[in-house]
Scaffold this motif. Structure first.
Motif, PDB file in Angstrom:
ATOM      1  N   ASP A 279       0.637   3.463  -0.177  1.00  0.00           N
ATOM      2  CA  ASP A 279      -0.273   2.922   0.524  1.00  0.00           C
ATOM      3  C   ASP A 279      -0.990   1.404   0.236  1.00  0.00           C
ATOM      4  OD1 ASP A 279      -3.726   2.564   0.359  1.00  0.00           O
ATOM      5  OD2 ASP A 279      -3.617   4.205  -1.014  1.00  0.00           O
ATOM      6  N   SER A 281      -3.735  -1.827   1.073  1.00  0.00           N
ATOM      7  CA  SER A 281      -4.942  -2.591   1.353  1.00  0.00           C
ATOM      8  C   SER A 281      -5.076  -3.451   1.041  1.00  0.00           C
ATOM      9  CB  SER A 281      -5.979  -1.116   0.693  1.00  0.00           C
ATOM     10  OG  SER A 281      -5.915  -1.873  -0.471  1.00  0.00           O
ATOM     11  N   THR A 283      -7.909  -6.620   1.432  1.00  0.00           N
ATOM     12  CA  THR A 283      -8.921  -7.354   1.749  1.00  0.00           C
ATOM     13  C   THR A 283      -9.450  -8.348   1.643  1.00  0.00           C
ATOM     14  OG1 THR A 283      -9.906  -7.095  -0.510  1.00  0.00           O
ATOM     15  CG2 THR A 283     -10.630  -5.014   0.541  1.00  0.00           C
ATOM     16  N   GLU A 288     -11.950  -4.845   5.066  1.00  0.00           N
ATOM     17  CA  GLU A 288     -11.231  -4.063   4.843  1.00  0.00           C
ATOM     18  C   GLU A 288      -9.986  -3.729   5.369  1.00  0.00           C
ATOM     19  OE1 GLU A 288     -10.984  -1.010   0.412  1.00  0.00           O
ATOM     20  OE2 GLU A 288     -11.923  -1.105   2.422  1.00  0.00           O
ATOM     21  N   ARG A 290      -7.003  -0.672   5.397  1.00  0.00           N
ATOM     22  CA  ARG A 290      -6.052  -0.424   4.874  1.00  0.00           C
ATOM     23  C   ARG A 290      -4.514   0.785   5.833  1.00  0.00           C
ATOM     24  NH1 ARG A 290      -7.979   4.404   0.369  1.00  0.00           N
ATOM     25  NH2 ARG A 290      -6.418   4.884  -0.472  1.00  0.00           N
ATOM     26  N   ASP A 291      -3.821   0.976   4.928  1.00  0.00           N
ATOM     27  CA  ASP A 291      -2.009   1.793   5.207  1.00  0.00           C
ATOM     28  C   ASP A 291      -1.622   2.883   4.678  1.00  0.00           C
ATOM     29  OD1 ASP A 291      -1.218   1.287   8.520  1.00  0.00           O
ATOM     30  OD2 ASP A 291       0.795   2.062   6.921  1.00  0.00           O
ATOM     31  N   ARG A 292      -1.649   3.960   4.890  1.00  0.00           N
ATOM     32  CA  ARG A 292      -1.478   4.932   4.281  1.00  0.00           C
ATOM     33  C   ARG A 292      -0.520   5.717   5.330  1.00  0.00           C
ATOM     34  NH1 ARG A 292      -7.169   7.181   2.729  1.00  0.00           N
ATOM     35  NH2 ARG A 292      -7.059   6.010   4.298  1.00  0.00           N
ATOM     36  N   SER A 325      -4.148   4.161   9.893  1.00  0.00           N
ATOM     37  CA  SER A 325      -5.371   3.106   9.477  1.00  0.00           C
ATOM     38  C   SER A 325      -6.597   3.090   9.296  1.00  0.00           C
ATOM     39  CB  SER A 325      -4.028   2.587  10.471  1.00  0.00           C
ATOM     40  OG  SER A 325      -3.089   1.956  10.046  1.00  0.00           O
TER      41      SER A 325
END
Length: 363
Positions: A279, A281, A283, A288, A290-292, A325
């Protein structure tokens, strides 16, 4: 014409001595003193309650728009569009609260109410330790479970938890444990509840933590040939979180293992899918990113049999490879009001899906 029914009255005389009179006066004096003392204590207690007891309340609104365009077999295309209103009122005395409220969720485009429930609970809150017992809002949680544990659509439509909550918050991190009772046992329904614990602790810019969930998935009475299903999910992780002043405001990188333990007591065979969960992220201002990513064995064993009643995570994790994403832009990011619009891209085994969200929170 009536017979004479007059009765004879006898007079009795009793002589009281002086010591007996003094004794009677002492007893009456003691009673008067006790009454005066009780009135005084009641007055002190009432004054103390008046000084330390307050009327408290809260109003929360959560509006959501989530449009999902899907080609993968793990999901289906749909649009979730609605709003949730949560209002509660109660009393606070020192560290204790007694609160009652009402939660209503309205799906746009229909006359029916998607969720209509009451909350009533006791809450204790101190500097380090807090807790709750009863039907209480999700907003009391220190953090929500990742989407591999809890699907965002379930989070939309279950604004309350039923059970007990214990929390700890220190200088270097926090932890919590709660029991959420999902379903009561009957002749047609299984008994279902979850035990959840999570925590995160920091050492300078580094952190370590965990997410754990135990599902109790019992049987109806009579069981009609069904057996209890055992399920546990464990996610220990480590990470780095750092603030920058020039190019980005904040970056967080998290790496962890995802292990599930699944067993149907019909065959007593453990199924243990395991994988790697990341995970990240970043900012910058109001933006923001974020990629998981999940890489490993497909999660949610026996999903085709038990579905989301047992497996409450995002169905995308039934894939051996899943990447999500998110690109979110905060239109408002105040203390009591948050509003952001975003787009999410989901990659699974050669297929790319897209969803768009607009979320408004007022607390």
């Amino acid at each position: 014409s009536f017979p004479d029914r007059r009765k004879t009255c006898k007079k009795y005389e009793k002589h009281i001595t002086l010591p007996e009179i003094i004794k009677m006066m002492k007893n009456r004096l003691r009673i008067c003193l006790v009454i005066i003392l009780m009135v005084g204590v009641a007055d002190v207690v009432a004054q103390n309650l008046k000084e330390h007891t307050k009327l408290v309340g809260a109003v929360r609104n959560y509006g959501f728009f989530d449009n999902r365009e899907v080609r993968t077999p793990y999901q289906r295309s749909q649009t979730l569009f609605g709003t949730m209103l949560d209002a509660e009122i109660g009393i606070k005395h020192e560290n204790s609260y007694i609160l009652a409220g009402k939660q209503v969720i309205k799906d746009f485009g229909t006359n029916s109410i998607a969720y209509n429930n009451f909350s009533f609970y006791y809450k204790y809150q101190s500097e380090k330790v807090s807790g709750a017992f009863g039907v209480f809002p999700r907003s009391l949680l220190q953090r929500e479970l990742p989407d591999i544990f809890l699907y965002d659509s379930i989070r939309y439509y279950t604004p309350t938890l039923q059970g007990a909550l214990i929390q700890y918050k220190g200088e270097n991190g926090s932890a919590e444990f709660y029991c959420n009772w999902l379903n009561r046992q009957s002749t047609t329904e299984r008994e279902i509840f979850e035990l959840v614990t999570d925590g995160c602790f920091y050492i300078k810019d580094f952190f370590t933590g965990w997410n754990m969930q135990l599902m109790h998935y019992s049987v109806p009475k009579p069981n009609n040939g069904l057996k209890v299903y055992d399920k546990a999910m464990i996610n220990p992780y480590i990470g780095l979180e750092k603030e920058f002043c020039r190019f980005i405001d904040n970056i967080s990188i998290q790496l962890g293992m995802m292990l599930s333990l699944n067993r149907d007591r019909k065959d007593m065979i453990w199924k243990t899918p395991v994988g790697l969960l990341t995970d990240m992220s970043v900012t910058k201002g109001r933006l923001e990113v974020r990629d998981r990513t999940y890489i490993g064995q497909a999660q949610f064993s026996d999903y085709d049999i038990h579905g989301m009643q047992l497996h409450r995570g995002d169905p995308y994790y039934r894939s051996n490879l899943y990447n999500r994403s998110d690109f979110n832009y905060y239109l408002l990011n105040k203390k009591y009001v948050q509003c952001y619009a975003g787009a999410s891209f989901h990659y699974t085994e050669g297929s790319i899906d897209c969803s768009q969200q607009v979320v408004l929170r007022i607390d």
